[in-house]
Structures are given as structure tokens and as C-alpha cells.
Design a protein around this motif. Sequence first.
Motif, short mmCIF file in Angstrom:
data_model
loop_
_atom_site.label_atom_id
_atom_site.label_comp_id
_atom_site.label_asym_id
_atom_site.label_seq_id
_atom_site.Cartn_x
_atom_site.Cartn_y
_atom_site.Cartn_z
N VAL A 42 0.82 -1.20 0.00
CA VAL A 42 0.00 0.00 0.00
C VAL A 42 0.86 1.25 0.00
O VAL A 42 0.59 2.20 -0.73
N LEU A 43 1.88 1.28 0.80
CA LEU A 43 2.67 2.51 0.90
C LEU A 43 4.15 2.17 1.06
O LEU A 43 4.67 2.19 2.17
N PRO A 44 4.83 1.83 -0.04
CA PRO A 44 6.27 1.57 0.06
C PRO A 44 7.01 2.84 0.48
O PRO A 44 6.49 3.94 0.33
N PRO A 45 8.24 2.68 0.99
CA PRO A 45 9.02 3.87 1.31
C PRO A 45 9.36 4.64 0.04
O PRO A 45 9.36 4.09 -1.05
N ALA A 46 9.64 5.90 0.18
CA ALA A 46 9.96 6.73 -0.98
C ALA A 46 11.39 6.46 -1.44
O ALA A 46 12.21 5.91 -0.71
N ARG A 63 -4.61 0.91 5.88
CA ARG A 63 -4.14 -0.01 4.86
C ARG A 63 -5.24 -0.98 4.44
O ARG A 63 -5.32 -1.37 3.27
N GLU A 64 -6.05 -1.39 5.40
CA GLU A 64 -7.13 -2.32 5.09
C GLU A 64 -8.10 -1.71 4.09
O GLU A 64 -8.55 -2.36 3.15
N VAL A 65 -8.41 -0.43 4.28
CA VAL A 65 -9.32 0.26 3.36
C VAL A 65 -8.68 0.39 1.98
O VAL A 65 -9.33 0.14 0.95
N LEU A 66 -7.40 0.73 1.95
CA LEU A 66 -6.72 0.92 0.67
C LEU A 66 -6.51 -0.38 -0.08
O LEU A 66 -6.44 -0.39 -1.31
N GLU A 83 -12.05 4.95 -4.22
CA GLU A 83 -11.14 4.58 -3.13
C GLU A 83 -10.84 3.09 -3.17
O GLU A 83 -11.73 2.27 -3.36
N GLY A 84 -9.56 2.75 -2.98
CA GLY A 84 -9.14 1.36 -2.94
C GLY A 84 -8.21 1.02 -4.08
O GLY A 84 -7.89 1.85 -4.93
N SER A 85 -7.76 -0.23 -4.10
CA SER A 85 -6.83 -0.69 -5.13
C SER A 85 -7.51 -0.82 -6.48
O SER A 85 -8.68 -1.19 -6.57
N SER A 109 -12.59 12.11 -7.07
CA SER A 109 -11.63 12.23 -5.97
C SER A 109 -10.97 10.87 -5.75
O SER A 109 -11.66 9.87 -5.54
N LEU A 110 -9.63 10.83 -5.79
CA LEU A 110 -8.90 9.57 -5.77
C LEU A 110 -8.21 9.31 -4.44
O LEU A 110 -7.63 10.22 -3.84
N ASN A 111 -8.27 8.06 -4.00
CA ASN A 111 -7.54 7.61 -2.82
C ASN A 111 -7.18 6.15 -3.06
O ASN A 111 -7.95 5.25 -2.74
N SER A 112 -6.02 5.92 -3.68
CA SER A 112 -5.70 4.58 -4.15
C SER A 112 -4.19 4.33 -4.15
O SER A 112 -3.41 5.21 -4.52
N PRO A 113 -3.77 3.09 -3.79
CA PRO A 113 -2.35 2.73 -3.86
C PRO A 113 -1.95 2.25 -5.25
O PRO A 113 -0.81 1.86 -5.45
N GLY A 114 -2.88 2.26 -6.21
CA GLY A 114 -2.57 1.81 -7.55
C GLY A 114 -3.07 0.41 -7.82
O GLY A 114 -3.91 -0.12 -7.10
N GLY A 115 -2.54 -0.20 -8.89
CA GLY A 115 -2.98 -1.53 -9.29
C GLY A 115 -2.89 -1.71 -10.79
O GLY A 115 -1.88 -1.35 -11.40
N SER A 116 -3.95 -2.22 -11.39
CA SER A 116 -3.96 -2.57 -12.80
C SER A 116 -3.73 -1.36 -13.70
O SER A 116 -4.49 -0.39 -13.68
N VAL A 117 -2.67 -1.43 -14.51
CA VAL A 117 -2.36 -0.34 -15.44
C VAL A 117 -3.43 -0.22 -16.51
O VAL A 117 -3.85 0.89 -16.86
N ASP A 118 -3.89 -1.36 -17.03
CA ASP A 118 -4.92 -1.32 -18.07
C ASP A 118 -6.17 -0.60 -17.58
O ASP A 118 -6.74 0.24 -18.29
N ASP A 119 -6.60 -0.92 -16.37
CA ASP A 119 -7.80 -0.29 -15.83
C ASP A 119 -7.58 1.19 -15.55
O ASP A 119 -8.47 2.01 -15.77
#
Length: 243
Positions: A42-46, A63-66, A83-85, A109-119
Motif C-alpha cells: 500500500v505505501l512503500p518507502p519513498a 491499509r485495510e481500506v486501501l 477509493e481502494g486498489s 476524488s482519488l484515494n488509491s495505492p494503484g494496481g492494474s495499469v490497463d484499468d
Amino acid sequence: MRGAFFGLLAAAGTFLFVDLREMSLARAALPGHDPMTTDAPVLPPALTDGVPQAPPVEPEASREVLRQAMRFELLPGGQLKAEGSIDPGAADRFAEEIAARGEYVKEVSLNSPGGSVDDALAMSALIREQGLSTRVAAKSLCASSCPLIFAGGVAREAEENAILGVHQVFNAGQERPSPEQAMSAAQSTTARITRHLGEMGIGEGLWMHALETPPDRLYYLTPKEMVEYKLITAPQAAAKQAD
């Protein structure tokens, strides 16, 4: 800058890229696996100047929500919260949401750790097609492939303490691709992302940070960089944050 960028684009063949569609379908067949969640960090170090660092602020959502599959909620004022992955199928659900409520939606409004590039690319294209704005609120996260969605907004705002980050995309499937397959897939995906960001009016230097940052790290964008790469369209507010 342009020469360096295309040099990195060619070198991207050495990177392994995320194909969450394959990963999710494969893992969905495993006993006890919940296909509506993702194991992506969800949130790797920078990664800033080569040294892992903490994010600028901690995200407000847990993290559970994300980690949950992306869901959509229509809020007052025409704001659609995503919101979410970004799980495989998120773009289809988003399109259904816009088809059902599009006349009320003005901003995503976005709140997401990312995921599928195609989507992410499909959602971004639909946002631009519909003439919608995008926003990342204070202490909200938009990382990995999420900035691709953000880029689709005709107006794009990152509030103070919004967390935006990018990194390399990589293949997390069950089978490791051959070097040739990895090179072909990485170059193809990088070219698609680069072309999309260019069409959205985003500066090419933005994705250079992604190409240079390992997939288990995030390069956190500063307000000044968001202005420089035209990722946001409210430069005065961002410049004030950078001061």
C-alpha cells in the motif's frame, strides 16, 4: 531532456511490469483467496536521491481500506470518490457508475495505492472524454498507477498534504517471463503510458521518475514537481505549498 527520456524508455525493457489482471485471475483460483483484495504494497518507502524515506505525511485511510477493491461513492457537489486498489474490472465498474450517474458527476476524488495499469488507463481516458476534473484530497494517496487516472482530469488538483507517488511497473504473475518477453512487455507498457500522459498534456519528465524507481519503492512528487510536469492545473496553490 527528450534524449534522456527516450533512452530510459528503451532501457525499460530490463524492468518487469505489473500485470494485475493475470495475477488476480491466477490467485483467484487458489483456495481461500479473496479476488476482491490485492496483496500489492500500500505505501512503500519513498526513493528520493536514492535514499528510501518516509512519505511526506501518513495517509488518513487505513491499509485495510486501501487494499480493498476500488469502490465508488457519489458525494455532495458532484464529487465521485474512488477509493481502494485498482483491481482488474475497476474500469468496467467505473464506466457503469458514470453511465448511471454521469450527469451528476463533476469531479473524481482519488484515494488509491494503484494496481492494474490497463484499468487505470481506461478510467483516465473516460474521465477526459467526459470532461471531468480530478482531485487528491489532503492525506489521500494516489500512487503507482493511480496518477495515470489523475492525469485524465481536465482540471487536476492536489490539496496540501496530498500524497502522490510513482514507481516502475513490474510482472507479479505466477510464472517468470523470459528476458525477451519481459523486454517486449515492459517497452510496450511504457510506450502506452508515455503516449497517454502526452495526450493528457503531462510533462514527459514525470515518468522518468517512475522508470528510475524500483517497484518496491515510491518516488513522492513534491508540489513544485507537480507544477513542473503539469500534473496539476492549480500551480499557484501548489507553489504556495512548496514555499
